[in-house]
Design an enzyme around this catalytic site. Structure first.
Site, PDB file in Angstrom:
ATOM      1  N   CYS A  45       3.828   9.210   0.412  1.00  0.00           N
ATOM      2  CA  CYS A  45       2.494   9.685   0.032  1.00  0.00           C
ATOM      3  C   CYS A  45       2.622  10.594  -1.183  1.00  0.00           C
ATOM      4  CB  CYS A  45       1.863  10.454   1.194  1.00  0.00           C
ATOM      5  SG  CYS A  45       0.299  11.234   0.758  1.00  0.00           S
ATOM      6  N   ARG A  90       0.852  -1.207   0.000  1.00  0.00           N
ATOM      7  CA  ARG A  90       0.000   0.000   0.000  1.00  0.00           C
ATOM      8  C   ARG A  90       0.887   1.258   0.000  1.00  0.00           C
ATOM      9  NH1 ARG A  90      -0.800   4.686   2.273  1.00  0.00           N
ATOM     10  NH2 ARG A  90      -0.553   3.802   4.359  1.00  0.00           N
ATOM     11  N   ASP A  91       1.508   1.571   1.125  1.00  0.00           N
ATOM     12  CA  ASP A  91       2.324   2.794   1.216  1.00  0.00           C
ATOM     13  C   ASP A  91       3.512   2.715   0.258  1.00  0.00           C
ATOM     14  OD1 ASP A  91       3.228   5.250   2.135  1.00  0.00           O
ATOM     15  OD2 ASP A  91       3.197   4.708   4.241  1.00  0.00           O
ATOM     16  N   HIS A 111       3.973   4.817  12.834  1.00  0.00           N
ATOM     17  CA  HIS A 111       4.253   4.710  11.402  1.00  0.00           C
ATOM     18  C   HIS A 111       5.299   5.771  11.058  1.00  0.00           C
ATOM     19  CE1 HIS A 111       2.685   4.251   7.103  1.00  0.00           C
ATOM     20  NE2 HIS A 111       3.261   5.432   7.021  1.00  0.00           N
ATOM     21  N   HIS A 158       8.553   7.275   8.723  1.00  0.00           N
ATOM     22  CA  HIS A 158       9.294   7.307   7.451  1.00  0.00           C
ATOM     23  C   HIS A 158      10.735   7.679   7.763  1.00  0.00           C
ATOM     24  CE1 HIS A 158       6.184   6.869   4.216  1.00  0.00           C
ATOM     25  NE2 HIS A 158       5.428   6.925   5.297  1.00  0.00           N
ATOM     26  N   ASN A 211       9.227   4.471   3.950  1.00  0.00           N
ATOM     27  CA  ASN A 211       8.945   4.090   5.335  1.00  0.00           C
ATOM     28  C   ASN A 211      10.212   3.523   5.959  1.00  0.00           C
ATOM     29  OD1 ASN A 211       6.294   3.789   3.819  1.00  0.00           O
ATOM     30  ND2 ASN A 211       5.635   3.466   5.921  1.00  0.00           N
TER      31      ASN A 211
END
Ligand code: COA
Ligand code: ZN
Length: 271
Positions: free
Chosen positions: A239, A12-13, A206, A208, A248
């Site tokens: 993003c 996803r990310d 979460h 990065h 990440n």
């Protein structure tokens, strides 16, 4: 040994920021491999607009084809009621709703002010009606690439408001890698104090690694009592609606560090 739970967000990310479409077969094969590595969760995809995130336009097909492994939850990012309906239809184990603590980033990413997101996510939570656990991700919690500082009070306010709606968990996102370890220590303590009335609430961090502080931030959070982390295979991620967003924290590095320190990540790193 203290247990630490990992959520893998590469598909996803990680993928949402890649320029070339990753074929559906490759996504399914990767997720099936990941599901055998000891993760608590895999964030499989997002049910967003195909125009906003073209990489994940095959969300239904991916969810339909992956192998479901007992003990490994499939979580999916959901921006609105339409996304929640699609996710429930696909039998996701968790819905991960998203909103930014920064007004400017929320407008860029979700095309609405935070007040409208708050109302819309409330509707989503109502519509799910407890059938599936809901997690809320709060973006730009440690700073915003457009606004700069996001006051700690803002994060605490939104965290408490969503906890009050009965969500199972909150993910505190350093969307563009602006956090530093001292800030993480302060914020984890402040969050846990503010959320003390919700002892079962799952708090996930979460991070990065934009400025190389990702693992230092993990360490600060672990030492502050946090037990859940998002990570991305090989450190992919970012993003598309946050300028300068890069990868990440690398899951393998974070697992290696925590394993070496004697934490129980439950992960099979070789695999
Ligand atoms: N699933 C599929 N399509 C959706 C959708 C969803 N959950 N929500 C909206 N759409 C479609 C609409 O049908 C419409 O399609 P059309 O142009 O063919 O008619 C289009 O998207 C725009 O819809 P609208 O309601 O006007 O939304 P918007 O343009 O204000 O976009 C979001 C809002 C949230 C749907 C969109 O910005 C989005 O998906 N953002 C993704 C954010 C994200 O994942 N960022 C990275 C992770 S933090
Ligand atoms: Zn992210």
């Amino acid at each position: 040994m203290q247990r630490i739970h990992f959520n893998e967000v590469v598909t996803r990310d990680g993928f949402q920021n890649e320029p070339a479409f990753v074929p559906t077969d490759a996504k399914v094969a990767l997720i099936d491999e990941l599901s055998a590595c000891g993760y608590a969760k895999v964030e499989v995809t997002s049910f967003t607009s195909a125009k906003a995130i073209p990489m994940l336009r095959d969300a239904e097909e991916v969810m339909g084809r992956i192998r479901r492994v007992p003990g490994v939850e499939t979580t999916v990012l959901v921006p609105n009621v339409r996304g929640a309906e699609r996710a429930l239809e696909c039998r996701a184990d968790e819905l991960n709703l998203v909103m930014s603590t920064s007004e400017t980033h929320n407008l860029a990413n979700l095309r609405m002010p935070r007040a409208r997101s708050w109302a819309a996510l409330g509707e989503v939570i109502d519509s799910v009606g407890g059938r599936t656990p809901v997690n809320v991700s709060l973006s730009c919690a440690f700073g915003c690439p457009m606004e700069g500082v996001v006051p700690e009070a803002e994060l605490l306010l939104w965290a408490e408001r969503f906890a009050g709606l009965g969500v199972r968990g909150l993910t505190i996102c350093d969307t563009t890698g602006m956090a530093d370890p001292a800030q993480v220590s302060r914020m984890t303590a402040a969050l846990q104090a503010r959320l003390a009335a919700y002892p079962g609430l799952q708090l996930t961090m979460h991070f990065h690694n934009t400025r190389g502080m990702g693992l230092a931030n993990v360490l600060a959070a672990v030492q502050g009592g946090i037990e859940r982390f998002d990570g991305s295979l090989g450190g992919l991620g970012g993003c598309p609606y946050a300028p300068g967003a890069s990868g990440n924290i690398c899951t393998e590095d974070a697992v290696h560090m925590l394993d070496a320190m004697g934490y129980d990540t439950g992960m099979d790193l070789k695999r």
